[in-house]
Design an enzyme around this catalytic site. Structure first.
Site, mmCIF file in Angstrom:
data_model
loop_
_atom_site.group_PDB
_atom_site.id
_atom_site.type_symbol
_atom_site.label_atom_id
_atom_site.label_comp_id
_atom_site.label_asym_id
_atom_site.label_seq_id
_atom_site.Cartn_x
_atom_site.Cartn_y
_atom_site.Cartn_z
ATOM 1 N N CYS A 62 -0.451 6.052 -2.572
ATOM 2 C CA CYS A 62 -1.782 6.992 -3.092
ATOM 3 C C CYS A 62 -1.308 8.177 -3.421
ATOM 4 O O CYS A 62 -1.211 8.506 -3.561
ATOM 5 C CB CYS A 62 -2.946 5.963 -1.610
ATOM 6 S SG CYS A 62 -4.404 6.904 -1.939
ATOM 7 N N HIS A 102 -2.750 0.414 -1.668
ATOM 8 C CA HIS A 102 -2.410 0.618 0.155
ATOM 9 C C HIS A 102 -1.541 -1.070 0.239
ATOM 10 O O HIS A 102 -2.079 -2.187 0.753
ATOM 11 C CB HIS A 102 -3.026 0.804 0.591
ATOM 12 C CG HIS A 102 -3.134 2.050 0.684
ATOM 13 N ND1 HIS A 102 -2.917 3.096 1.631
ATOM 14 C CD2 HIS A 102 -4.510 2.435 -0.007
ATOM 15 C CE1 HIS A 102 -3.289 3.652 0.884
ATOM 16 N NE2 HIS A 102 -4.506 3.813 0.333
ATOM 17 N N GLU A 159 0.389 -1.707 2.358
ATOM 18 C CA GLU A 159 0.861 -1.245 4.041
ATOM 19 C C GLU A 159 -0.518 -1.827 4.954
ATOM 20 O O GLU A 159 -0.735 -1.982 6.345
ATOM 21 C CB GLU A 159 0.748 -0.666 4.583
ATOM 22 C CG GLU A 159 0.193 1.275 4.357
ATOM 23 C CD GLU A 159 -0.640 1.452 3.002
ATOM 24 O OE1 GLU A 159 0.223 1.144 1.923
ATOM 25 O OE2 GLU A 159 -1.030 2.569 3.259
#
Lengths: 82, 231
Positions: free
Chosen positions: B90, B198, B200
């Site tokens: 990002c 994302h 994560e």
């Protein structure tokens, strides 16, 4: 020395902000054929003369103030007061 | 003997907000993850670097434009030019583009709206260090959350990137106006990747999807191989 940098989206580059403003202006009854939104950076540059100031501001534009992939820039320098 | 944990640095810029999630996810995937502060001029001994998501330096001027000049980024540039693995997520992707490590620029979303939802992504390449655990054509569900994810390059450069197979991930449907629905790209050498989604935030089914773990564990595995090769 006072310098002003005008950063604009390059021609042909989509400018969704400009499009949104254009459509708002039309809704308000204004007849506009296009709106493009850029950025103004006012600077106080420490330089000996106009040429040196321009060169310095150009370096600023190349390194940081504009992204050459999508933006063009123009530099305006105020004539120093006598 | 268990294989050694690779050391992966997560760079913390002021305004980062996904740094802890990245650290947590990498640790959960068996890496030794550690923070690197943005003013550090040298990196510790690392096998990979992650630039996390967030709003570094308030996203002032353009996203990533200020962060690229952070002292730690000088060190990351050196690390990358030596072939080190770097993943930008990002805002990290935006920083890598501004730094010239990855091609293109992330513009304001076409809709002008912040987009925050799970999106399906198609894996275009499984032979990068970041996608070894995915098969080509596989669809991953990973969340996006960004206002500026509208990736752009000119036609000429896009054709070159296609020819060199530098597009790694694509949105299966339009998300932000991104050219050719590109969601993630890799550099020519193949050691630096950036993506807007994302991973994560998607490492456990409890979070809605664990598909992000495929990307991050690919990175951990590639970093481990490098760590072993260096011994």
């Amino acid at each position: 020395m006072k310098a002003t940098v005008l950063v604009r989206p390059k021609q042909g580059i989509l400018d969704p902000q400009g499009q949104a403003v254009e459509s708002s202006l039309r809704q308000l009854g204004f007849s506009v054929g296009g709106a493009r939104i850029g950025r103004v950076v006012d600077l106080d540059v420490d330089a000996a003369d106009v040429a040196a100031a321009r060169a310095e501001v150009e370096r600023m534009c190349e390194q940081l103030l504009a992204n050459p992939l999508i933006e063009s820039y123009e530099i305006e320098l105020a004539e120093p007061q006598a | 003997m268990t294989s050694p944990q690779p050391r992966i640095g997560v760079v913390r810029f002021p305004g980062a907000c996904d740094d802890r999630d990245a650290l947590w996810a990498l640790s959960a995937l068996d890496a030794e993850a550690l923070f690197v502060w943005h003013t550090d001029t040298e990196l510790p001994d690392l096998d990979a670097v992650v630039l996390p998501g967030g709003f570094s330096y308030g996203d002032y001027l353009r996203c990533g434009a200020i962060a690229r000049f952070a002292p730690a980024m000088e060190a990351v540039l050196e690390f990358a030019s030596a072939g080190g693995l770097v993943l930008g997520i990002c805002n990290g992707f935006q920083i890598l583009c501004e730094a010239g490590l990855l091609p293109g620029v992330l513009r304001r979303n076409e809709s002008l709206s912040f987009v925050c939802r799970d999106v399906p992504l198609v894996v275009e390449r499984s032979d990068t260090p970041f996608t070894t655990r995915c098969e080509e054509g596989r669809v991953l569900t990973i969340p996006v959350k960004h206002g500026e994810g509208n990736w752009y390059v000119d036609d000429e450069l896009y054709a070159e990137l296609e020819a060199r197979r530098q597009i790694v991930l694509r949105y299966r449907e339009p998300v932000n106006g991104s050219l050719a629905d590109v969601a993630g790209v890799v550099n020519e050498r193949g050691n630096v990747m950036g993506l807007m989604p994302h991973p994560e935030h998607a490492v456990d089914p409890l979070l809605g999807s664990a598909d992000g773990a495929l990307i991050l564990s690919s990175l951990v595995e590639s970093a481990r191989e490098r760590a072993l090769a260096a011994v």
